[in-house]
Design a protein around this motif. Structure first.
Motif, short mmCIF file in Angstrom:
data_model
loop_
_atom_site.label_atom_id
_atom_site.label_comp_id
_atom_site.label_asym_id
_atom_site.label_seq_id
_atom_site.Cartn_x
_atom_site.Cartn_y
_atom_site.Cartn_z
N LEU A 52 0.85 -1.19 0.00
CA LEU A 52 0.00 0.00 0.00
C LEU A 52 0.89 1.24 0.00
O LEU A 52 1.78 1.38 0.84
CB LEU A 52 -0.90 0.00 1.24
N THR A 53 0.64 2.15 -0.94
CA THR A 53 1.41 3.39 -1.02
C THR A 53 0.45 4.57 -1.08
O THR A 53 -0.51 4.55 -1.87
CB THR A 53 2.30 3.42 -2.27
N VAL A 54 0.70 5.58 -0.27
CA VAL A 54 -0.06 6.83 -0.31
C VAL A 54 0.92 7.94 -0.72
O VAL A 54 1.94 8.14 -0.07
CB VAL A 54 -0.69 7.17 1.05
N GLN A 60 -4.86 -1.86 -7.56
CA GLN A 60 -5.95 -0.89 -7.50
C GLN A 60 -5.36 0.48 -7.16
O GLN A 60 -4.59 0.62 -6.21
CB GLN A 60 -6.98 -1.28 -6.42
N THR A 61 -5.73 1.48 -7.95
CA THR A 61 -5.25 2.85 -7.72
C THR A 61 -6.45 3.78 -7.58
O THR A 61 -7.39 3.71 -8.37
CB THR A 61 -4.37 3.34 -8.88
N THR A 112 -2.76 10.01 -4.33
CA THR A 112 -2.69 8.83 -5.20
C THR A 112 -2.43 7.63 -4.30
O THR A 112 -1.35 7.51 -3.71
CB THR A 112 -1.57 8.96 -6.24
N LEU A 113 -3.42 6.76 -4.17
CA LEU A 113 -3.31 5.58 -3.31
C LEU A 113 -3.23 4.34 -4.19
O LEU A 113 -4.11 4.09 -5.01
CB LEU A 113 -4.49 5.50 -2.36
N GLN A 114 -2.16 3.57 -4.02
CA GLN A 114 -1.95 2.35 -4.78
C GLN A 114 -1.98 1.15 -3.83
O GLN A 114 -1.22 1.11 -2.85
CB GLN A 114 -0.60 2.40 -5.52
N ALA A 162 -9.72 3.50 2.15
CA ALA A 162 -8.46 4.09 2.62
C ALA A 162 -8.24 5.47 2.01
O ALA A 162 -7.76 6.40 2.69
CB ALA A 162 -7.29 3.16 2.27
N ALA A 163 -8.58 5.63 0.73
CA ALA A 163 -8.42 6.93 0.08
C ALA A 163 -9.32 7.98 0.74
O ALA A 163 -8.92 9.13 0.93
CB ALA A 163 -8.73 6.81 -1.41
#
Length: 234
Positions: free
Chosen positions: A111-113, A180-181, A192-194, A218-219
């Protein structure tokens, strides 16, 4: 009264001059002409400088604090670092990213924000406008990055001022990944949440619908954190 010859000659001369030259015989005419000439030579007033609406936010919050510990537990079980790993940035006030990753048995999650802030600029436009343009670019990149396949892009409501989801598939070292983005804009900030998942060895690939549902939640949480933690008044 007897008039002198020279004075009488001057009066008669002015009386017989053509109309277009009569001004030359008036004592105040030279000053008037000079004023008119000056007015015509004076440059026009400079136009007002372009203005744009002030941006809402001037500084980003701590990116690794945009998601709660519970959210990380749910989305990235057995995360290597529950507090997240801040990725390098030249200026964390305007651009910042945080990564969480973990392997639960053979189930992998990442998970990346990423946050990006845009200031208002008379030459480039308002912060909101610039952020909107960047958000569109981010969504396009997510649909074409690397060796992703089967991209599905959708506009969604209820996440910031505007949001787009991008669902893709990718094969890495023989394993099937589901990516999922979510790209969301809140005022002049873009999130931008990946969220990526894979099943190693005998584990199955995660359900894309489940991943997308979690990514959108989460976004939305990250958008709320921007509103609470970002500094206003750009």
């Amino acid at each position: 009264m007897h008039r002198s010859a020279p004075r009488l000659a001057r009066i008669l001369a002015c009386a017989t001059v053509p109309v277009v030259l009569v001004a030359g015989c008036s004592s105040g005419s030279d000053k008037k002409d000079d004023k008119n000439a000056g007015d015509s030579a004076r440059p026009g007033s400079p136009s007002a400088s372009p203005t744009v609406a002030a941006a809402k936010f001037s500084k980003l919050p701590d990116v690794c604090s945009t998601l709660s510990g519970k959210t990380i537990d749910d989305l990235v079980p057995k995360a290597q670092n529950k507090k997240g790993k801040a990725l390098p940035s030249a200026d964390t006030n305007t651009s910042a990213s945080c990564l969480w990753s973990g392997l639960d048995d053979f189930d992998y999650r990442s998970l990346t924000v990423s946050l990006k802030l845009f200031h208002s600029d008379p030459g480039l436009g308002s912060g909101d406008k610039r952020a909107g343009e960047y958000a569109a670019q981010q969504a396009s990149r997510a649909a074409t990055a690397g060796k992703v396949t089967d991209p599905k892009t959708e506009k969604v409501a209820g996440i910031g001022d505007e949001a787009t989801t991008v669902s893709t598939k990718e094969k890495k070292d023989g394993d099937d990944f589901r990516d999922q983005t979510v790209v969301a804009r809140t005022a002049n900030v873009v999130i931008t949440l990946q969220y990526d998942g894979a099943g190693y060895e005998t584990a199955k690939a995660p359900d894309p619908a489940d991943l997308l549902k979690d990514a959108k939640a989460a976004a939305k949480e990250a958008v709320g954190a921007i509103g609470k933690g970002a500094k206003s008044g750009a």
